[in-house]
Design an enzyme around this catalytic site. Structure first.
Site: not given
Ligand code: ACK
Length: 210
Positions: A47-50, A52-53, A55, A73, A166
């Site tokens: 679903i995304g990029a953190g 460190f790797g 997500v 993550k 932050d």
């Molecule tokens: O806006 P987003 O979809 O919401 O894109 C970022 C991406 O991962 C990178 O951080 C999503 N994300 C992070 N933590 C969570 C979580 N607990 N539940 C759903 N989406 C998450 C975040």
């Protein structure tokens, strides 16, 4: 009052313990985060990029518990010891909190690879993207509800003696019930290297550090 790993614990008063104060950061992780067997986790999609790797979203099925949607993550392969420590540091912080407006940590995977941090799943993702995508769609009551949630989460962190540093819409996650939760407990490490940052409240462009 009693001592615990060099920290003073006052009965009935929960305060945040900086994982950096542990000689062995692994000890902090295992004190504040539950170890999860990798076999309990099903990864569904990225679903995304953190930092460190990747997500990912997926499901967590712990023995004797209902299956839960989760965010996972991951720590990318080839990490350094410092990256592993910093990555898991966030879990050591998150695992100390228990509040409806703070992202809930389910646990960590450290005994097998990839190393993972498993949290509750927030269907609507980060608040900044969500608000931009749905501009003008919410009532004032709904928007104020979101703000109240964020404020309650920040008050809880403050009561615990934790400074987030932050607070920004991109660090707030929102679920399908429009409940907002504070996330991203990673930045303190970055600022800690800067002796001035730790004691300064700065307003820099659109970012405020609290
Ligand atoms: O806006 P987003 O979809 O919401 O894109 C970022 C991406 O991962 C990178 O951080 C999503 N994300 C992070 N933590 C969570 C979580 N607990 N539940 C759903 N989406 C998450 C975040």
């Amino acid at each position: 009052m009693h001592f615990h790993n060099g920290h003073i614990k006052l009965p009935g008063v929960r305060t945040y313990i900086d994982p950096h104060t542990y000689e062995d950061p692994n000890q902090a992780v295992h004190e504040f985060a539950k170890e999860i067997e990798a076999s309990c986790i099903t990864i569904e999609r990225v679903i995304g990029a953190g930092e460190f790797g990747e997500v990912c979203s997926g499901r967590l099925k712990l023995p004797g518990k209902r299956e839960l949607p989760v965010a996972i993550k991951t720590l990318k392969v080839g990490y350094t010891e410092k990256q592993r420590r910093d990555f898991l540091g966030e879990a050591s912080i998150m695992g100390q909190f228990d509040h409806p407006n703070i992202i809930h940590l389910e646990g960590v995977v450290t005994k097998s690879k990839p190393v993972m941090i498993v949290t509750e799943y927030m269907e609507n993702g980060s608040l900044d993207t969500f608000l931009k995508k749905n501009d003008g769609q919410f009532t004032v009551i709904q928007l104020v509800g979101m703000l109240r949630g964020i404020a309650a989460g920040m008050r809880y962190l403050s009561d615990m003696g934790y400074v987030h540093r932050d607070l920004a819409a991109r660090n707030i996650l929102i679920n399908s019930n429009l409940v907002c939760k504070v996330s991203d407990f990673g930045l303190s490490r970055v600022l800690e290297d800067d002796p001035e940052a730790a004691y300064t409240t700065r307003v820099r462009s659109n970012r405020m550090h609290f």
